[in-house]
Design an enzyme around this catalytic site. Sequence first.
Site, PDB file in Angstrom:
ATOM      1  N   LYS A 190      42.889  54.231  56.026  1.00  0.00           N
ATOM      2  CA  LYS A 190      44.315  54.104  56.001  1.00  0.00           C
ATOM      3  C   LYS A 190      44.500  52.286  56.331  1.00  0.00           C
ATOM      4  CE  LYS A 190      48.910  55.216  57.559  1.00  0.00           C
ATOM      5  NZ  LYS A 190      49.181  54.473  56.307  1.00  0.00           N
ATOM      6  N   ASN A 194      44.391  44.490  51.408  1.00  0.00           N
ATOM      7  CA  ASN A 194      45.739  45.070  50.747  1.00  0.00           C
ATOM      8  C   ASN A 194      46.835  44.104  50.619  1.00  0.00           C
ATOM      9  OD1 ASN A 194      47.800  46.576  50.265  1.00  0.00           O
ATOM     10  ND2 ASN A 194      47.813  48.002  51.661  1.00  0.00           N
ATOM     11  N   CYS A 210      50.986  45.902  49.544  1.00  0.00           N
ATOM     12  CA  CYS A 210      51.738  47.287  49.958  1.00  0.00           C
ATOM     13  C   CYS A 210      53.194  46.812  49.866  1.00  0.00           C
ATOM     14  CB  CYS A 210      51.320  47.294  51.519  1.00  0.00           C
ATOM     15  SG  CYS A 210      52.539  48.507  52.478  1.00  0.00           S
TER      16      CYS A 210
END
Lengths: 294, 318
Positions: free
Chosen positions: B56, B137, B140
């Site tokens: 995650k 990332n 997002c």
Amino acid sequence: MNRRKNTAAIFAERARVVGQQAFDAGQYVLKLHAPRCAAAAAPGQFIHLRCAADLPLRRPYSILSADAAGGEVEMLYKVVGEGSRRLAACRAGDELDSLGPIGNAFAPSPERPNLLLVGGGVGIPPILFLAARAREDAAANYTPLVLMGSEIPFPFDVTDSSLPFAGVANGTRATMAALERRGIAARLASGRGFAGCYRGHVGGLARQWLDAAPPEQLAATAMFACGPAPMLQDIARIAAQFSLPCQVALEETMACGVGGCAGCSVAVRDDNGGIAMKRVCVDGPVFNARAVFG
Amino acid sequence: MAGPMASGHDSRLAVDFCGLRFSTPLVLLSGCVGFGDEYTRVEGFSHADAGAVCLKGTTLAPRTGNDPHRLAETPDGMLNAIGLQNPGVDALLDDILPALDFSETRFIANVSGSTVEEYREIARRLDDSPIDAIEINISCPNVREGGVEFGNYPEPSARVVAACRAVTDKVLITKLSPNQADIADNARRCLEAGSDAFAVINTVAGMAIDAGTRRPVLGNNRGGLSGPAIKPVALLKVWEVHQVCKPHAAPIIGQGGVACGRDAIEFLIAGATAVGIGTGLFYDPLLCPKINREIAEYLDEHGMENVAALSGSLEWNE
């Protein structure tokens, strides 16, 4: 150091629909043959059902009863959206992808054998499951007392109770017939003015019993509740007022149902007074009322 | 290509991802499987059925994420707005990584930040960890600062990649946003800045409205769309990025709505080296072994030697 892996306790099964019983206002009791779920299920836990092949997300349904010997579980639900509408269309013999049982369970303690169980609306199933299991637990000598509220007709046969319920007015005699037959005292509440029901919120009924209970009885009492958030908040407040431990089962929209996506997280107070995000699916659905509502 | 044993898998399924051996081309996607142990609650689930597991999204400090509701079902998919709920990089390093079983699969960290410095600091700390690769990332859609603010434009995307590249030798995978004008240009700039590989695509920005209350369904108002609904978008983006990556042999994790073996095969054909499984796991937590089997059957039917032969085999219409 290896962190212990989770025990594989959730079973993916093709559950066969045994039957469905329809009640007023779009309420149904669904019986599924899901033997591995049935063998493991405990009150408070839920089953995650794929209601139709073209509906991507599963829906969580709290378990109403589990019969390990027969391999069957029952869920009580109300049609509220597309998933439950499709579920209601299922017939005996249909098969559904199921995952279960999921989540923690209500944890009564023999030190407080009086279990004041409060269920509202679609929060009724785990309360009835807990009442049944508590009665079957011969070792613990529990006395379940059940209070249920609904603003639509109750999804079961209602009868007058001859079992005493201290503090509750004589006119409030309506109970669930199946509980009466098993000798479990119960009373019903509704703002709708149904015959024999307490007129108002179910928390008002709980307060009546608590007001009448002597201190030694209160010291042996714990509360357990499931229902809409305002009802749970009310029950949490009442429990705090009477200094009673209280466990509540929460609901939230879910995707994975196994702790992977954090889609169902709610803010809960941790032991140090800080805020922790807890997943309703696997950290709950049962939480200490004080941690949720303060 | 040392790494997890093939654990009984058909060796034709194994792929080389920047020198890392994935025992199957399947990658469990960030945000769908927590920090690696959540799905082990389901009987029959094994990490060994995936070539890699992406943990995650992790930020420098812990984050509580967005207010409920965080999910909404949509036609053939779902919106989510979790908001990067995570315990922070220290917990990842101290508590989570030491407990993962690296003999089962590869584990990839997913890093996110509000500033370039935050990305760099997380990557720096992860450099000296057992993690197999780092996914950046920059896409997002569910946080107010950072995330897609970097990923929707090539220049800030490349700045984040360069900052991470400067502090780590780990394999760097940049997760690209579909919510931008030219994903191929972004990929080109990120390659130049030091990205080794790409994950294509992150969720598509969207919203669900409750007509009864005239409010957005999600607590965060906006969310990211995933599931079969976005597969055609994702396939095209994978092909576009593959055109940039091909000369550099930079691999792609193709992802977006994979729910069966045929979907995974389509992503491989479009140019992916590996295929991400995310929302599909919510439909069926035991999806991976089924997809592995279907890919092997496809190789048999088409007389193909291995998955690598399938990657990028698309015959473009002239």
